[in-house]
Design a protein around this motif. Structure first.
Motif, PDB file in Angstrom:
ATOM      1  N   MET A 118     -22.879  -8.637  -6.815  1.00  0.00           N
ATOM      2  CA  MET A 118     -23.406  -9.317  -7.997  1.00  0.00           C
ATOM      3  C   MET A 118     -22.361  -9.346  -9.092  1.00  0.00           C
ATOM      4  N   LYS A 119     -22.450 -10.396  -9.860  1.00  0.00           N
ATOM      5  CA  LYS A 119     -21.600 -10.450 -11.052  1.00  0.00           C
ATOM      6  C   LYS A 119     -22.415  -9.876 -12.209  1.00  0.00           C
ATOM      7  N   ILE A 120     -21.948  -8.774 -12.754  1.00  0.00           N
ATOM      8  CA  ILE A 120     -22.708  -8.089 -13.804  1.00  0.00           C
ATOM      9  C   ILE A 120     -21.886  -8.028 -15.084  1.00  0.00           C
ATOM     10  N   ALA A 121     -22.428  -8.541 -16.165  1.00  0.00           N
ATOM     11  CA  ALA A 121     -21.774  -8.415 -17.470  1.00  0.00           C
ATOM     12  C   ALA A 121     -22.389  -7.233 -18.204  1.00  0.00           C
ATOM     13  N   VAL A 122     -21.539  -6.347 -18.729  1.00  0.00           N
ATOM     14  CA  VAL A 122     -22.044  -5.201 -19.488  1.00  0.00           C
ATOM     15  C   VAL A 122     -21.533  -5.322 -20.925  1.00  0.00           C
ATOM     16  N   ASN A 135     -23.484  -2.389  -7.692  1.00  0.00           N
ATOM     17  CA  ASN A 135     -22.565  -3.099  -6.811  1.00  0.00           C
ATOM     18  C   ASN A 135     -22.094  -2.237  -5.650  1.00  0.00           C
ATOM     19  N   GLU A 136     -21.958  -0.940  -5.880  1.00  0.00           N
ATOM     20  CA  GLU A 136     -21.566  -0.054  -4.779  1.00  0.00           C
ATOM     21  C   GLU A 136     -22.660  -0.038  -3.714  1.00  0.00           C
ATOM     22  N   ALA A 137     -23.909  -0.045  -4.163  1.00  0.00           N
ATOM     23  CA  ALA A 137     -25.021  -0.004  -3.212  1.00  0.00           C
ATOM     24  C   ALA A 137     -25.300  -1.377  -2.614  1.00  0.00           C
ATOM     25  N   GLY A 138     -24.989  -2.419  -3.359  1.00  0.00           N
ATOM     26  CA  GLY A 138     -25.410  -3.760  -2.941  1.00  0.00           C
ATOM     27  C   GLY A 138     -24.311  -4.596  -2.345  1.00  0.00           C
ATOM     28  N   GLY A 139     -23.246  -3.986  -1.868  1.00  0.00           N
ATOM     29  CA  GLY A 139     -22.222  -4.750  -1.172  1.00  0.00           C
ATOM     30  C   GLY A 139     -21.274  -5.518  -2.074  1.00  0.00           C
TER      31      GLY A 139
END
Ligand SMILES: Cc1cc2nc3c(=O)[nH]c(=O)nc-3n(C[C@H](O)[C@H](O)[C@H](O)COP(=O)(O)OP(=O)(O)OC[C@H]3O[C@@H](n4cnc5c(N)ncnc54)[C@H](O)[C@@H]3O)c2cc1C
Ligand SMILES: Nc1ncnc2c1ncn2[C@@H]1O[C@H](COP(=O)(O)O)[C@@H](O)[C@H]1O
Lengths: 259, 319
Positions: A1-5, A49-53
């Motif tokens: 996933m692309k995640i913006a923090v 992201n580590e868990a979701g590939g």
């Protein structure tokens, strides 16, 4: 996933958080670092992201250019890159202006998920995410103390005044996470060494297409007219424990007839 | 001037914090209205009138059943546009903060939060709030209308000041994205055992206690002192201690004779729930912890050392 923090550089807590009596402004001369509450948001993004590939974690921040130094901590933890909106004309932005600038920066990235920390240590607003989500027209859940993502939707648990709520929303969504959600990792030495070389884009308001009169003081709708010290509780008696603190506390309580 | 106050309800009653804001607003501005949003809420209008609302807007619709912010933003934004309110005020809560934040973007309107004082100067609303963890008091203003304000919980007591309470029904038109978040479950905490609000002495534990097991150290001290154990949100959210013991903005407000804060940093959201305690003793290993700013006795040290010793000393003295 692309995640913006979304993350912010804040003054370090401690005795320096005081008003300068001469200028009546907040003394900002002390050290600055990444808002600790935002570390929980970065940590959660990395774990998802580590868990979701896999995927990409992007730090998004508005602040002075020197904030890049604080952002490096997030890069050292594992974020892929940082986007800093830094512009003279953005200085002094309130919620109206800050939410606009961040929303425009986030739109350029079209992430699957936008994360916020629980509050900025210097403003304690805990309101920014709702404003950004409204501008992005995305669902928002705040105070998230547990979350899972499955089949393009997020399920989040949050505390309200009456107990715990479980809320579901389709992605993309905006979430603000509680400081109890996880334990942020310490950057590894390799992480720290690598952080400097990760992409760090510094954008101006015009890069985002935000006109200068919609940011900074010009774009803000609130103003501070005076600063003063709050009424104090009276003198705090301070003791450092050298093995006798318990005895001293007992004496203190006896004096005040509390035992 | 004209003012709109959002009234939050839970079950069959309006929250005290919002009634406090309503009666304060009505004392400053005779043209103060209230809005109640939910499903099956029309019965609450009379209570709004009692605390000063000249008009009560009711948005009653099945789509508004769950107390989620975004649907409420749609309703309030439409109301403000139609009626041109100068001020829109909220009593702070998880729900109200999210509504107010979003409304700020939707209406391009300034929001001042954590307000503990409100006044009218030169025909316009001004406020006072604290900042930087309560180390600074700030006089705040707005540079345009509408002026949005979130009031810190406990700032204004509800006072009866009757208003005309003319009820107006609001038609509801929701944005597509506003209904995307769905409430799937609400787990309401049941009160079990005596409430921490009744104890004369509270021994409160924060994340510095380190583990759920270590709360037994605090329980031993509390029982030696004849008090009860309280906690912070970080502890409750981590599942270490029950929600009913949480002190603060989203938890309980307490004012015991003695509050012993162990391993608590002193975030303002915790402080608002315990600052009226008569004597505050805090134990924290960080000499810069914010909690020391509002403690009577500040102890820099490890709670795991100090608490068991203190427990033994208290027990010895009582024996
Ligand atoms: C909208 C909103 C509502 C909130 N509502 C509430 C609320 O109702 N109640 C509430 O409490 N919080 C609330 N919070 C959260 C609040 O902001 C803080 O995050 C929380 O209070 C922190 O809890 P803490 O002090 O236990 O943990 P921390 O902030 O992690 O502090 C732990 C402290 O323990 C100290 N420590 C560690 N080990 C030891 C040791 N061995 N001996 C002594 N000291 C030690 C550390 O120095 C530190 O100061 C809310 C936040 C938001 C945004
Ligand atoms: N200038 C900023 N740039 C990016 N993110 C921010 C900024 N200010 C606040 N945030 C984010 O918004 C959250 C809440 O901030 P606040 O509403 O100011 O308490 C913080 O935890 C950050 O995630």
């Amino acid at each position: 996933m692309k995640i913006a923090v979304c993350v912010k550089e804040v003054p370090d807590p401690g005795p320096l958080r005081r008003i300068d009596p001469a200028t009546k402004r907040i003394d900002r001369s002390g050290d600055r670092s990444l808002n600790t509450y935002d570390l929980n948001a970065i940590e959660e993004a990395l774990r998802l992201n580590e868990a979701g590939g896999g995927g990409e974690v992007i730090l998004v921040s508005m602040g002075p250019e020197r904030a890049l130094e604080s952002l490096r901590k997030g890069l050292a933890m594992g974020a892929a890159r940082a986007v800093l909106i830094s512009d003279e004309a953005a200085a002094g932005s309130d919620l109206v202006a800050t939410s606009l600038v961040l929303a425009e920066a986030i739109k350029r990235e079209s992430p699957d998920l936008v994360l916020f920390g629980q509050q900025a240590g210097d403003s304690d607003g805990a309101v920014l995410w709702a404003a950004v989500a409204d501008r992005l027209q995305l669902p928002v859940v705040s105070q998230v103390s547990e979350l899972s993502i499955d089949g393009g939707k997020v399920t989040a648990k949050r505390q309200s005044e009456f107990g715990y709520d479980t809320i579901e929303a389709p992605l993309p969504a905006v979430l603000a996470v509680s400081d109890a959600l996880n334990e942020p990792r310490y950057p590894s030495l390799k992480g720290i060494m690598g952080a400097k070389k990760k992409p760090q884009d510094v954008l101006s308001l015009s890069d985002l297409g935000v006109s200068a009169d919609r940011a900074g003081e010009a774009g803000s709708r609130t103003a501070v007219s005076a600063l003063s010290p709050p009424p104090s509780r009276g003198d705090t008696q301070k003791i450092e424990d050298d093995g006798s603190a318990a005895q001293k506390v007992l004496e203190y309580l006896i004096e005040r007839k509390l035992v | 001037m004209s003012t709109l106050v959002f009234l939050e309800h839970h079950g069959s009653g309006i929250q005290k914090a919002s009634l406090g804001v309503l009666s304060k607003a009505a004392s400053l501005d005779a043209d103060t209205s209230a809005v109640i949003i939910g499903s099956g809420v029309s019965g609450l209008a009379a209570e709004a009138a009692r605390y000063g609302a000249a008009r009560v807007f009711i948005a009653d619709d099945a789509s508004l059943e769950a107390p989620l912010p975004q649907t409420r933003v749609d309703v309030i934004a439409d109301l403000v546009k139609a009626n041109g309110f100068a001020n829109v005020l909220f009593g702070a809560s998880v729900l109200a903060s999210d509504i107010a934040g979003a409304l700020s973007a939707r209406l391009e309107a300034g929001l001042n939060w954590d307000l503990s004082g409100l006044a009218v100067e030169g025909g316009a609303l001004v406020g006072q709030r604290s900042a930087l963890g309560d180390t600074v008091l700030v006089d705040v203003a707005w540079t345009a209308e509408p002026r949005l304000g979130l009031v810190r919980s406990g700032s204004f007591e509800p006072t009866e000041i009757s208003g005309a309470g003319a009820v107006e029904t609001v038609s509801v038109a929701l944005q597509e994205f506003s209904s995307k978040a769905k409430m799937v479950e609400r787990a309401h905490a049941e009160q079990t055992g005596p409430s921490i609000e009744e104890a004369d002495t509270l021994v409160a534990g924060g994340r510095g206690v380190g583990s759920p097991e270590a709360f037994s150290e605090l329980e031993a001290l509390a029982s030696a002192l004849g008090g009860a154990v309280a906690s912070t949100r970080a502890v409750v959210d981590s599942g270490w201690y029950p929600y009913q013991t949480q002190v603060g903005q989203t938890g309980k407000t307490v004012a015991p004779k003695l509050y012993i804060a162990c391993g608590i940093s002193g975030a303002i959201q915790h402080k608002v729930g315990m600052q009226s305690s008569q004597v505050i003793v805090s134990i924290n290993k960080d000499p810069n912890a914010a909690i020391f700013d509002f403690s009577d006795l500040a102890v820099v040290g490890d709670l795991h050392e100090i608490v068991p010793k203190l427990t033994a000393l208290v027990a010895e003295r009582k024996a």
